[in-house]
Design a protein around this motif. Sequence first.
Motif, PDB file in Angstrom:
ATOM      1  N   VAL A  33     -36.933  60.138 -28.263  1.00  0.00           N
ATOM      2  CA  VAL A  33     -35.746  60.807 -28.799  1.00  0.00           C
ATOM      3  C   VAL A  33     -36.086  61.539 -30.094  1.00  0.00           C
ATOM      4  O   VAL A  33     -35.597  62.644 -30.353  1.00  0.00           O
ATOM      5  CB  VAL A  33     -34.595  59.796 -29.009  1.00  0.00           C
ATOM      6  CG1 VAL A  33     -33.388  60.459 -29.637  1.00  0.00           C
ATOM      7  CG2 VAL A  33     -34.214  59.149 -27.689  1.00  0.00           C
ATOM      8  N   LEU A  34     -36.957  60.939 -30.908  1.00  0.00           N
ATOM      9  CA  LEU A  34     -37.343  61.569 -32.167  1.00  0.00           C
ATOM     10  C   LEU A  34     -38.120  62.858 -31.934  1.00  0.00           C
ATOM     11  O   LEU A  34     -37.882  63.873 -32.608  1.00  0.00           O
ATOM     12  CB  LEU A  34     -38.171  60.596 -33.011  1.00  0.00           C
ATOM     13  CG  LEU A  34     -38.561  61.067 -34.399  1.00  0.00           C
ATOM     14  CD1 LEU A  34     -37.327  61.364 -35.236  1.00  0.00           C
ATOM     15  CD2 LEU A  34     -39.428  60.040 -35.078  1.00  0.00           C
ATOM     16  N   VAL A  35     -39.031  62.858 -30.964  1.00  0.00           N
ATOM     17  CA  VAL A  35     -39.785  64.082 -30.641  1.00  0.00           C
ATOM     18  C   VAL A  35     -38.841  65.170 -30.124  1.00  0.00           C
ATOM     19  O   VAL A  35     -38.937  66.338 -30.519  1.00  0.00           O
ATOM     20  CB  VAL A  35     -40.911  63.764 -29.633  1.00  0.00           C
ATOM     21  CG1 VAL A  35     -41.521  65.038 -29.080  1.00  0.00           C
ATOM     22  CG2 VAL A  35     -41.972  62.911 -30.291  1.00  0.00           C
ATOM     23  N   ILE A  36     -37.919  64.784 -29.233  1.00  0.00           N
ATOM     24  CA  ILE A  36     -36.933  65.760 -28.727  1.00  0.00           C
ATOM     25  C   ILE A  36     -36.090  66.302 -29.882  1.00  0.00           C
ATOM     26  O   ILE A  36     -35.805  67.505 -29.951  1.00  0.00           O
ATOM     27  CB  ILE A  36     -36.054  65.108 -27.646  1.00  0.00           C
ATOM     28  CG1 ILE A  36     -36.888  64.807 -26.400  1.00  0.00           C
ATOM     29  CG2 ILE A  36     -34.866  65.996 -27.291  1.00  0.00           C
ATOM     30  CD1 ILE A  36     -36.174  63.962 -25.362  1.00  0.00           C
ATOM     31  N   HIS A  37     -35.711  65.431 -30.808  1.00  0.00           N
ATOM     32  CA  HIS A  37     -34.908  65.831 -31.965  1.00  0.00           C
ATOM     33  C   HIS A  37     -35.660  66.854 -32.826  1.00  0.00           C
ATOM     34  O   HIS A  37     -35.086  67.862 -33.248  1.00  0.00           O
ATOM     35  CB  HIS A  37     -34.565  64.576 -32.775  1.00  0.00           C
ATOM     36  CG  HIS A  37     -33.626  64.802 -33.899  1.00  0.00           C
ATOM     37  ND1 HIS A  37     -32.288  65.062 -33.717  1.00  0.00           N
ATOM     38  CD2 HIS A  37     -33.820  64.785 -35.236  1.00  0.00           C
ATOM     39  CE1 HIS A  37     -31.714  65.208 -34.891  1.00  0.00           C
ATOM     40  NE2 HIS A  37     -32.618  65.045 -35.837  1.00  0.00           N
ATOM     41  N   LEU A  38     -36.938  66.601 -33.070  1.00  0.00           N
ATOM     42  CA  LEU A  38     -37.727  67.539 -33.877  1.00  0.00           C
ATOM     43  C   LEU A  38     -37.908  68.878 -33.169  1.00  0.00           C
ATOM     44  O   LEU A  38     -37.840  69.942 -33.804  1.00  0.00           O
ATOM     45  CB  LEU A  38     -39.088  66.924 -34.208  1.00  0.00           C
ATOM     46  CG  LEU A  38     -39.048  65.721 -35.153  1.00  0.00           C
ATOM     47  CD1 LEU A  38     -40.423  65.115 -35.291  1.00  0.00           C
ATOM     48  CD2 LEU A  38     -38.497  66.130 -36.498  1.00  0.00           C
ATOM     49  N   ALA A  56     -26.226  65.349 -30.682  1.00  0.00           N
ATOM     50  CA  ALA A  56     -26.307  64.207 -29.763  1.00  0.00           C
ATOM     51  C   ALA A  56     -27.547  63.360 -30.035  1.00  0.00           C
ATOM     52  O   ALA A  56     -27.468  62.122 -30.056  1.00  0.00           O
ATOM     53  CB  ALA A  56     -26.311  64.699 -28.316  1.00  0.00           C
ATOM     54  N   THR A  57     -28.695  64.005 -30.288  1.00  0.00           N
ATOM     55  CA  THR A  57     -29.897  63.230 -30.588  1.00  0.00           C
ATOM     56  C   THR A  57     -29.793  62.561 -31.952  1.00  0.00           C
ATOM     57  O   THR A  57     -30.340  61.470 -32.147  1.00  0.00           O
ATOM     58  CB  THR A  57     -31.164  64.096 -30.525  1.00  0.00           C
ATOM     59  OG1 THR A  57     -31.033  65.217 -31.404  1.00  0.00           O
ATOM     60  CG2 THR A  57     -31.431  64.574 -29.111  1.00  0.00           C
ATOM     61  N   SER A  58     -29.099  63.177 -32.893  1.00  0.00           N
ATOM     62  CA  SER A  58     -28.880  62.539 -34.196  1.00  0.00           C
ATOM     63  C   SER A  58     -28.075  61.255 -34.036  1.00  0.00           C
ATOM     64  O   SER A  58     -28.404  60.215 -34.619  1.00  0.00           O
ATOM     65  CB  SER A  58     -28.141  63.487 -35.150  1.00  0.00           C
ATOM     66  OG  SER A  58     -28.891  64.623 -35.414  1.00  0.00           O
ATOM     67  N   ILE A  59     -27.027  61.312 -33.237  1.00  0.00           N
ATOM     68  CA  ILE A  59     -26.203  60.126 -33.003  1.00  0.00           C
ATOM     69  C   ILE A  59     -27.012  59.062 -32.249  1.00  0.00           C
ATOM     70  O   ILE A  59     -26.933  57.871 -32.568  1.00  0.00           O
ATOM     71  CB  ILE A  59     -24.916  60.515 -32.240  1.00  0.00           C
ATOM     72  CG1 ILE A  59     -24.031  61.370 -33.152  1.00  0.00           C
ATOM     73  CG2 ILE A  59     -24.167  59.285 -31.757  1.00  0.00           C
ATOM     74  CD1 ILE A  59     -22.844  61.983 -32.454  1.00  0.00           C
ATOM     75  N   ALA A  60     -27.813  59.491 -31.268  1.00  0.00           N
ATOM     76  CA  ALA A  60     -28.636  58.540 -30.523  1.00  0.00           C
ATOM     77  C   ALA A  60     -29.644  57.845 -31.432  1.00  0.00           C
ATOM     78  O   ALA A  60     -29.845  56.626 -31.337  1.00  0.00           O
ATOM     79  CB  ALA A  60     -29.359  59.253 -29.377  1.00  0.00           C
ATOM     80  N   LEU A  61     -30.277  58.598 -32.333  1.00  0.00           N
ATOM     81  CA  LEU A  61     -31.228  57.988 -33.266  1.00  0.00           C
ATOM     82  C   LEU A  61     -30.535  57.018 -34.210  1.00  0.00           C
ATOM     83  O   LEU A  61     -31.097  55.975 -34.565  1.00  0.00           O
ATOM     84  CB  LEU A  61     -31.959  59.075 -34.054  1.00  0.00           C
ATOM     85  CG  LEU A  61     -33.037  59.828 -33.303  1.00  0.00           C
ATOM     86  CD1 LEU A  61     -33.527  61.017 -34.112  1.00  0.00           C
ATOM     87  CD2 LEU A  61     -34.191  58.897 -32.971  1.00  0.00           C
ATOM     88  N   THR A  62     -29.325  57.328 -34.621  1.00  0.00           N
ATOM     89  CA  THR A  62     -28.573  56.416 -35.483  1.00  0.00           C
ATOM     90  C   THR A  62     -28.258  55.120 -34.760  1.00  0.00           C
ATOM     91  O   THR A  62     -28.398  54.021 -35.322  1.00  0.00           O
ATOM     92  CB  THR A  62     -27.272  57.090 -35.954  1.00  0.00           C
ATOM     93  OG1 THR A  62     -27.595  58.307 -36.622  1.00  0.00           O
ATOM     94  CG2 THR A  62     -26.487  56.191 -36.877  1.00  0.00           C
ATOM     95  N   ILE A  63     -27.857  55.212 -33.505  1.00  0.00           N
ATOM     96  CA  ILE A  63     -27.538  54.014 -32.721  1.00  0.00           C
ATOM     97  C   ILE A  63     -28.794  53.174 -32.486  1.00  0.00           C
ATOM     98  O   ILE A  63     -28.767  51.945 -32.627  1.00  0.00           O
ATOM     99  CB  ILE A  63     -26.871  54.416 -31.387  1.00  0.00           C
ATOM    100  CG1 ILE A  63     -25.487  55.011 -31.661  1.00  0.00           C
ATOM    101  CG2 ILE A  63     -26.787  53.233 -30.438  1.00  0.00           C
ATOM    102  CD1 ILE A  63     -24.841  55.646 -30.457  1.00  0.00           C
TER     103      ILE A  63
END
Length: 119
Positions: free
Chosen positions: A5-10, A62-69
């Motif tokens: 998820v972090l790689v997708i976010h970046l 969406a990826t920001s929220i997923a990383l927070t969770i």
Amino acid sequence: MENVVLVIHLILALTLIGTVLLQRSEGGGLGIGGGGGGATGSRPPATAMGKVTWGLALAFIATSIALTIIAAENAAGSSVVDRLIDAPNPTPATPALPADGDSLLPPTVGDDALVPSGN
């Protein structure tokens, strides 16, 4: 999972920056550039680049929220101090905190440990 998820976010962040920089300036955002029309003008129809930007922005959120969770689930019920105290074999680079907090205090006035011994 978190790394994926972090790689997708970046990747989304860099792509979003690129699409925003590629868009044509409309000139009215900061009051720069004539633009005409005033209050009677209407917005131009959405371009393909604008739709792509909105899609990337929504995916980024969406990826920001997923990383927070994910981060909240990984840290549930423990703190950094608990992890330091409960460390099974601390290495010299990261010593565990002592059980009593006395050794963390500065020396007292009457402590002889700081007096040089070489009279």
